[in-house]
Design an enzyme around this catalytic site. Structure first.
Site, PDB file in Angstrom:
ATOM      1  N   SER A 115       0.856  -1.199   0.000  1.00 24.93           N
ATOM      2  CA  SER A 115       0.000   0.000   0.000  1.00 24.93           C
ATOM      3  C   SER A 115       0.886   1.241   0.000  1.00 24.93           C
ATOM      4  O   SER A 115       2.033   1.197   0.467  1.00 24.93           O
ATOM      5  CB  SER A 115      -0.870   0.004   1.257  1.00 24.93           C
ATOM      6  OG  SER A 115      -1.468   1.264   1.445  1.00 24.93           O
ATOM      7  N   TYR A 153      -2.075  -0.880  10.396  1.00 27.28           N
ATOM      8  CA  TYR A 153      -2.164  -1.139   8.948  1.00 27.28           C
ATOM      9  C   TYR A 153      -0.942  -0.562   8.233  1.00 27.28           C
ATOM     10  O   TYR A 153      -0.285  -1.261   7.448  1.00 27.28           O
ATOM     11  CB  TYR A 153      -3.463  -0.543   8.389  1.00 27.28           C
ATOM     12  CG  TYR A 153      -3.646  -0.805   6.905  1.00 27.28           C
ATOM     13  CD1 TYR A 153      -4.051  -2.055   6.452  1.00 27.28           C
ATOM     14  CD2 TYR A 153      -3.401   0.198   5.973  1.00 27.28           C
ATOM     15  CE1 TYR A 153      -4.212  -2.304   5.094  1.00 27.28           C
ATOM     16  CE2 TYR A 153      -3.561  -0.038   4.607  1.00 27.28           C
ATOM     17  CZ  TYR A 153      -3.971  -1.291   4.180  1.00 27.28           C
ATOM     18  OH  TYR A 153      -4.119  -1.544   2.838  1.00 27.28           O
TER      19      TYR A 153
END
Ligand code: NAP
Length: 218
Positions: A113, A125
């Site tokens: 990401s 995350y």
């Protein structure tokens, strides 16, 4: 897209019904395997069994991932993110890479990401994706040293309009088809890394150089 492009694919995830639905819809007789990557030992065994059932593989794409956005910092949520995005990812990446070493060739693709570039509010995350990108670069290092035709690709998507992005009112969210098309292009060209969509390279660069105070206010 891979199935339509002539690949015989093996599909993996936790939702058996969805896997069966895709199996009946896609061309080239896909195989399926219900795997929860968070249960690493079982996941590795099931992943190896799927490779055997397919008679070998030359491309592995690791896309499974979870995120939890919360103003609080609940440990149980952080733990789940680490179990899936770090432990689950590593279990499959490690197994796939060792398989490719043994086979003498292969292509491993990991979906990281843009958030990998810096810590952020979605704390676990972002940290998990930094791990993913760093682990993939380590595998690129090892592939180079092995002198074997093994490719490792790190894909860093920005926002993509999938269930993960639902209800978050995100800017520049790419339609999944567009993101998938760009990922396919990166796979075909065997690139080492890519931002998807491409404009997120600029965002990543801005996030990286932004002074702390400005970044914390964003
Ligand atoms: N959407 C975005 O804006 C965005 C941005 C940057 C990066 N990404 C990354 O892109 C990847 C794909 O996400 P997405 O946007 O397609 O989200 P999604 O629609 O929520 O899909 C997540 C996928 O991961 C699988 N998965 C989740 N937990 C799993 C587990 N324990 N074991 C096996 N499979 C599991 C899910 O299948 P089952 O539920 O059937 O297991 C599903 O196929 C993720 O790694 C995500 O972090 C997404």
């Amino acid at each position: 897209m891979l199935a339509a492009g002539g690949y015989r694919v093996g599909l993996v995830g936790r939702r058996r019904e969805l896997l069966e639905e895709m199996q009946s819809r896609l061309p080239n007789q896909p195989l399926i395997s219900q795997i929860d990557v968070a249960d690493t030992d079982t996941a590795i065994a099931a992943f190896r069994a799927l490779i055997d059932e397919m008679g070998g593989v030359d491309l592995v794409v690791i896309s499974s991932g979870v995120d939890f956005v919360s103003r609080d910092l609940p440990w149980e949520k952080d733990k789940m993110v680490i179990q899936v995005n770090v432990l689950g990812f590593t279990a499959i990446a490690n197994t796939a890479f060792n398989y490719f070493l043994e086979q003498g060739s292969g292509h491993l693709v990991g979906i990281s990401s843009v958030t990998a570039v810096r810590g952020g509010l979605v704390t676990a995350y972002n940290a998990s994706k930094a791990f993913v990108s760093s682990y993939l670069e380590g595998l690129q290092f090892r592939a180079f040293k092995s002198k074997k035709p093994i490719t490792v690709t790190d894909i860093k998507p920005g926002y993509v309009d999938t269930p993960m992005a639902e209800g978050k009112h995100l800017f520049w969210a790419a339609p999944p088809d567009k993101a998938a098309e760009q990922i396919m292009d990166v796979i075909k060209k065997k690139k080492s890394h890519a931002y998807v969509t491409r404009r997120w390279r600029l965002v990543a660069w801005m996030i990286k150089i932004m002074p702390r105070k400005l970044y914390y206010k964003s």
